[in-house]
Design a protein around this motif. Structure first.
Motif, PDB file in Angstrom:
ATOM      1  N   MET A   1      42.367  31.922  38.316  1.00  0.00           N
ATOM      2  CA  MET A   1      41.791  33.251  38.153  1.00  0.00           C
ATOM      3  C   MET A   1      41.837  34.068  39.436  1.00  0.00           C
ATOM      4  N   SER A   2      42.417  33.503  40.490  1.00  0.00           N
ATOM      5  CA  SER A   2      42.425  34.218  41.764  1.00  0.00           C
ATOM      6  C   SER A   2      43.168  35.543  41.654  1.00  0.00           C
ATOM      7  N   GLY A   3      44.276  35.549  40.894  1.00  0.00           N
ATOM      8  CA  GLY A   3      45.035  36.780  40.722  1.00  0.00           C
ATOM      9  C   GLY A   3      44.235  37.844  39.999  1.00  0.00           C
ATOM     10  N   LEU A   4      43.490  37.424  38.977  1.00  0.00           N
ATOM     11  CA  LEU A   4      42.660  38.372  38.234  1.00  0.00           C
ATOM     12  C   LEU A   4      41.554  38.922  39.115  1.00  0.00           C
ATOM     13  N   LEU A   5      40.918  38.058  39.883  1.00  0.00           N
ATOM     14  CA  LEU A   5      39.848  38.512  40.769  1.00  0.00           C
ATOM     15  C   LEU A   5      40.356  39.532  41.781  1.00  0.00           C
ATOM     16  N   LYS A   6      41.516  39.245  42.357  1.00  0.00           N
ATOM     17  CA  LYS A   6      42.085  40.162  43.336  1.00  0.00           C
ATOM     18  C   LYS A   6      42.407  41.505  42.696  1.00  0.00           C
ATOM     19  N   ALA A   7      42.929  41.454  41.456  1.00  0.00           N
ATOM     20  CA  ALA A   7      43.325  42.687  40.772  1.00  0.00           C
ATOM     21  C   ALA A   7      42.132  43.534  40.369  1.00  0.00           C
ATOM     22  N   SER A  20      34.734  58.458  29.254  1.00  0.00           N
ATOM     23  CA  SER A  20      33.951  58.681  30.472  1.00  0.00           C
ATOM     24  C   SER A  20      32.511  58.224  30.262  1.00  0.00           C
ATOM     25  N   ALA A  21      31.929  57.699  31.303  1.00  0.00           N
ATOM     26  CA  ALA A  21      30.530  57.268  31.246  1.00  0.00           C
ATOM     27  C   ALA A  21      29.610  58.481  31.212  1.00  0.00           C
ATOM     28  N   PRO A  22      28.411  58.336  30.633  1.00  0.00           N
ATOM     29  CA  PRO A  22      27.447  59.435  30.630  1.00  0.00           C
ATOM     30  C   PRO A  22      26.877  59.638  32.029  1.00  0.00           C
ATOM     31  N   PRO A  23      26.134  60.719  32.246  1.00  0.00           N
ATOM     32  CA  PRO A  23      25.531  60.945  33.569  1.00  0.00           C
ATOM     33  C   PRO A  23      24.646  59.772  33.979  1.00  0.00           C
ATOM     34  N   PRO A  24      24.560  59.476  35.271  1.00  0.00           N
ATOM     35  CA  PRO A  24      23.697  58.382  35.745  1.00  0.00           C
ATOM     36  C   PRO A  24      22.267  58.528  35.233  1.00  0.00           C
ATOM     37  N   GLY A  25      21.693  57.405  34.860  1.00  0.00           N
ATOM     38  CA  GLY A  25      20.324  57.424  34.357  1.00  0.00           C
ATOM     39  C   GLY A  25      20.226  57.598  32.864  1.00  0.00           C
ATOM     40  N   THR A  26      21.365  57.870  32.205  1.00  0.00           N
ATOM     41  CA  THR A  26      21.374  57.967  30.747  1.00  0.00           C
ATOM     42  C   THR A  26      22.129  56.770  30.183  1.00  0.00           C
ATOM     43  N   GLY A  27      22.038  56.572  28.889  1.00  0.00           N
ATOM     44  CA  GLY A  27      22.673  55.410  28.281  1.00  0.00           C
ATOM     45  C   GLY A  27      21.772  54.194  28.395  1.00  0.00           C
ATOM     46  N   ARG A  28      22.063  53.183  27.591  1.00  0.00           N
ATOM     47  CA  ARG A  28      21.264  51.951  27.555  1.00  0.00           C
ATOM     48  C   ARG A  28      22.012  50.845  28.291  1.00  0.00           C
ATOM     49  N   ALA A  29      21.379  50.246  29.280  1.00  0.00           N
ATOM     50  CA  ALA A  29      22.032  49.214  30.096  1.00  0.00           C
ATOM     51  C   ALA A  29      22.253  47.943  29.281  1.00  0.00           C
ATOM     52  N   ALA A  30      23.428  47.372  29.431  1.00  0.00           N
ATOM     53  CA  ALA A  30      23.778  46.120  28.768  1.00  0.00           C
ATOM     54  C   ALA A  30      24.798  45.391  29.618  1.00  0.00           C
ATOM     55  N   ALA A  31      25.029  44.119  29.294  1.00  0.00           N
ATOM     56  CA  ALA A  31      26.022  43.327  30.015  1.00  0.00           C
ATOM     57  C   ALA A  31      26.633  42.316  29.056  1.00  0.00           C
ATOM     58  N   VAL A  32      27.897  41.970  29.303  1.00  0.00           N
ATOM     59  CA  VAL A  32      28.573  40.926  28.534  1.00  0.00           C
ATOM     60  C   VAL A  32      29.144  39.899  29.497  1.00  0.00           C
ATOM     61  N   LEU A  33      29.239  38.660  29.021  1.00  0.00           N
ATOM     62  CA  LEU A  33      29.772  37.571  29.824  1.00  0.00           C
ATOM     63  C   LEU A  33      31.217  37.310  29.419  1.00  0.00           C
ATOM     64  N   VAL A  34      32.137  37.578  30.335  1.00  0.00           N
ATOM     65  CA  VAL A  34      33.560  37.305  30.115  1.00  0.00           C
ATOM     66  C   VAL A  34      33.827  35.952  30.761  1.00  0.00           C
ATOM     67  N   LEU A  35      33.699  34.905  29.947  1.00  0.00           N
ATOM     68  CA  LEU A  35      33.661  33.539  30.467  1.00  0.00           C
ATOM     69  C   LEU A  35      34.983  32.826  30.217  1.00  0.00           C
ATOM     70  N   PHE A  36      35.718  32.571  31.301  1.00  0.00           N
ATOM     71  CA  PHE A  36      36.982  31.847  31.223  1.00  0.00           C
ATOM     72  C   PHE A  36      36.755  30.380  31.579  1.00  0.00           C
ATOM     73  N   GLY A  37      37.316  29.494  30.759  1.00  0.00           N
ATOM     74  CA  GLY A  37      37.229  28.069  31.030  1.00  0.00           C
ATOM     75  C   GLY A  37      38.596  27.425  30.911  1.00  0.00           C
ATOM     76  N   GLU A  38      38.622  26.115  31.070  1.00  0.00           N
ATOM     77  CA  GLU A  38      39.854  25.338  30.929  1.00  0.00           C
ATOM     78  C   GLU A  38      39.679  24.437  29.724  1.00  0.00           C
ATOM     79  N   GLY A  39      40.326  24.773  28.611  1.00  0.00           N
ATOM     80  CA  GLY A  39      40.196  24.024  27.374  1.00  0.00           C
ATOM     81  C   GLY A  39      41.373  23.111  27.132  1.00  0.00           C
ATOM     82  N   PRO A  40      41.395  22.451  25.990  1.00  0.00           N
ATOM     83  CA  PRO A  40      42.492  21.522  25.681  1.00  0.00           C
ATOM     84  C   PRO A  40      43.841  22.216  25.568  1.00  0.00           C
ATOM     85  N   ASP A  41      43.841  23.521  25.298  1.00  0.00           N
ATOM     86  CA  ASP A  41      45.095  24.279  25.175  1.00  0.00           C
ATOM     87  C   ASP A  41      45.291  25.230  26.343  1.00  0.00           C
TER      88      ASP A  41
END
Length: 210
Positions: A1-7, A20-41
């Protein structure tokens, strides 16, 4: 993932969306987890399918995540808490690497911070609450990058955007846009037919399990 991190170190939201994002202080804050692992494939990413009975984005494929709580210590804490509540991911096995630019989702009013992370010590995952999460899957990056599994979809409201076909699920909307940008930034993208535009309803029905 080093290449992705650098990019991703010096990008802005335009790498993933034209909205475009709304003005600062507006909108509802949220977060998602983009979780990369090493699987069997090989390298994979954790996705879930939301329950069909939910009032917001029913049945859609998404990254684990959700709205920020007042007690959360920033977007990383929000993403890890939500991932545990939805899929059972144990935060002690997750190594957060970076927060990406905030992305605005007009239909829900959320301002979403994607949290890029490495699944250093994977834990078993499954829907924690079937009323909220219908399915959880580790989808190989190679499958998502395969041109045979990529096309665009057209919503009846006029939206046209990238989509991915995965086993038993269709990835579109916000999640597909973010995945598409990450594949390109990580150097994993392969040439695919962007002129292949399919009706969203038909594409969804094609992924339904008989």
């Amino acid at each position: 993932m080093s290449g992705l991190l650098k990019a991703t170190a010096e990008i802005d939201a335009r790498a993933f969306t034209r909205i475009s994002a709304p003005p600062p202080g507006t909108g509802r804050a949220a977060a998602v987890l983009v979780l990369f692992g090493e699987g069997p494939d090989g390298p994979d990413v954790l996705l879930l399918r939301r329950a069909d009975t939910l009032g917001s984005h029913p049945g859609q494929v998404a990254f684990p995540g959700g709205a920020a709580d007042p007690t959360d210590d920033g977007p990383v804490d929000t993403a890890l808490r939500e991932a545990f509540e939805e899929t059972g991911v144990l935060r002690e096995g997750v190594r957060p690497l970076a927060t990406l630019p905030e992305l605005y989702v007009p239909v829900s009013g959320f301002v979403v911070t994607p949290v890029l992370a490495h699944w250093a010590r994977p834990s078993p995952v499954a829907p924690v609450d079937p009323a909220e999460t219908a399915a959880v899957a580790r989808v190989p990056v190679a499958h998502l990058a395969d041109p045979a599994n990529r096309f665009r979809v057209r919503h009846q409201a006029g939206y046209v955007g990238p989509a991915f076909s995965a086993p038993g699920m269709l990835v579109w909307g916000f999640t597909a846009g973010l995945l598409s940008g990450l594949l390109a930034l990580g150097g994993w993208e392969r040439p695919w037919d962007t002129s292949d535009v399919r009706d969203l309803d038909l594409a969804l029905r094609a992924t339904e399990v008989p």
